[in-house]
Design an enzyme around this catalytic site. Sequence first.
Site, short mmCIF file in Angstrom:
data_model
loop_
_atom_site.label_atom_id
_atom_site.label_comp_id
_atom_site.label_asym_id
_atom_site.label_seq_id
_atom_site.Cartn_x
_atom_site.Cartn_y
_atom_site.Cartn_z
N ASP A 170 0.87 -1.46 0.00
CA ASP A 170 -0.05 -0.27 -0.04
C ASP A 170 0.71 1.55 0.07
O ASP A 170 1.51 1.04 0.36
CB ASP A 170 -0.86 -0.17 1.43
N GLU A 221 3.50 7.08 -2.70
CA GLU A 221 2.11 7.86 -3.16
C GLU A 221 2.84 9.16 -3.39
O GLU A 221 2.96 10.53 -3.60
CB GLU A 221 1.15 7.84 -3.89
N ASP A 257 -8.75 3.96 -4.11
CA ASP A 257 -9.74 3.46 -2.86
C ASP A 257 -11.28 4.32 -3.49
O ASP A 257 -11.26 5.67 -3.41
CB ASP A 257 -9.63 4.33 -1.29
#
Length: 756
Positions: A435, A438, A501
């Site tokens: 995960d 970024e 998401d």
Amino acid sequence: MKFTDGFWQLRPGVTPLYAQEAYDIWPEGENGIVVTAPTMVIEKRGDVLNRPVLTVRLSSPLPNIIGVKVSHFTGGRDELGFDLVGAEEGHGVVSITDEKGVLTSGALSVTVQKGAPYGFAFEAAGRVLTTAGAKSTAHMQVRPDAQLDGAPVGNARGGTARAFSANYTLQQLSLGVGELVYGLGERFGPLVKNGQTVDIWNADGGTSSEQAYKNVPFYLTNRGYGVLVNHPGHVSFEVGSEAVERVQFSVAGEGLEYFIIHGETPADILERYTALTGRPAHVPAWSFGLWLSTSFTTSYDEETVTSFIDEMAARDLPVSVFHFDCFWMREFNWCDFEWDPRVFPDPDGMLERLHKKDLRVSVWINPYIAQRSPLFAEAKDAGFLVKRPDGSVWQWDLWQAGMALVDFTNPAAAAWFTEKLRVLQRQGVDAFKTDFGERIPLEVDYFDGSSPERMHNYYAQLYNKAVFEALEDERGVGDAVLFARSATVGGQSLPVHWGGDSTSSYESMAETLRGGLSLAFSGFGFWSHDIGGFEGTPDAGVFKRWTAFGLLSSHSRFHGSSSHRVPWMFDEEAVEVTRFFTKLKLELMPYLYAAGIEAGRRGTPILRPMALEFPNDRGAAYLDTQYMLGHDLLVAPVFSELGEVEFYLPAGRWTNYFSGEVVQGGGWRTERHGFLSLPLYVRESAVLPIGGRTDRPDYDYLDGLELRVYPGLDGETSLTITNPDGAEATFTVTRSSGTAAVATDAAVEVTTTVVR
């Protein structure tokens, strides 16, 4: 980024240096060309004084690919580019006369005419693909007070918005009438990028904004070529949006490099693009099955996990992978790679018990080390964390209190990080959800001296590569799989990626698909998404529709934020829907596994935009609410509460997978579907391999194999079925007057069903 104010004027504070002529053209080695391009037409000797010059170099790293490198000043340090793993020397044939220079690579050539006006043209098979005309190649000098259309991109809340530069280099390429642009990574807006401004800058912005987790400075068009900008940092694209006749791309700094990639079809372009930047790795058959997650902030322990798994089994809902999200570790400690002893007091025993239930196990990780983690001091003392220019460790409180960032440009830091993962693998963990990656800051120094601006996007590649290679080292090549969120060029070689998401609505389901289609046009062969949406809790209808869509994707995962995603929590019909579509996917495994092998061999994605599979059908050009799953299956997810679907069937005969009804394509259809159905159509002349089991994805596909022969023209169709263990059998199906005969090179029994 826009530098002009309409057609005639520049924005205040912008001074352009346009290439005005090809003053001279010289060979560079045996396979390249260098062009000197002054920023005014040289008419007398005195004109060469005090005159900036752009230097343009032409080369070829592979057949049918030509590179262009534009430079203003060349004395700067060597900067990070993408890892062009397929690049070779010795390509490119040079021809220079008094009038022009030509570089040819395969069927592709670029021609630069000597003199003014400056410009060049890319051609293939006697056809011009794209050109660079007047004011198309430039270096822009920008005052600090210049207004360049909009605020810095990125996640301002996270402190990762990019800064403006005093210098930019840009290129514009012509955009023909009817020419459509696709790709540029995962983008959740319209599939066709014409008219859009696209900033290549990884950001954690969800699926409902212009930001994206997977930014790829590569696009292709329906005119036989693609463009890769070899710049890992911020690249700004104006796709017919500033100059509506052109695509513009610009980067900060003194130079710009890009590649033109020719192919007769979009699939050919992707094949050559992935030959240059990396093909998708092979993923194991077990990963195609259903992944069940704890979800994010829900309450769970081993008893909860076991109850979910046992209830899925009792309801005949096959599960292949169980995923533990963030709270498998203790709060405030992410990441310390230690099971929270309060809820998982016996992790070794638990993992063994899960494996005895024939499950693989995935756990969540990220590249951040919280200050409370015991690993923080260890990594700080060893110099494994990204530092600020003053030598202190970069930290912030967003996501985890006092967290720092592992410096993957330091080989020792990467080895340290992956050793923690190896311990988990030896404990019984089979896969990692990588995960984040970024929110990468700019006011930092890296171990290898990389530019922070260029490392912002590329960090995701280093992070995912380190984890993927650690999995390969322990499990062997072909058995490694990630569930990754962030990526850039080259990320396709480190599958699988999921869409990020989303929210729990039909609209978000549709935008998720648009992101996946755009990512497919960017060379990513495998893709998944959170079934039901991540944020919020879907109503039963959304969950059931998303379940059908999710199980007709390459990879399928139930996952949410604050609520669980086990189907009986919605209604009993959701259980039936899950069972039906899970078993459908498992019986399609011989077909899907073959499509995955093709992704690795050619770079052709499993989930295919209609415009990729039907490039000559203008009716398919804008479609972003349906897709091809492999070569032969058309899927149109249901995005409405009433179950009504409008979709397009290209020309030819199409067969409804469920009913066997044969319909003529070449137009639009409107259908209404219950929850146990959706438009799933089989292409004309398809031979679909149907497996003999519906309880798991990794079985012997040759045992109990059925070949379904769908309506089509008389002739031969060959297909190869590959087992998870590597055994192969090739079948040749001969159609004649409504019958089908099958020949094979293997001693296997096969059932042949002719669908009429």
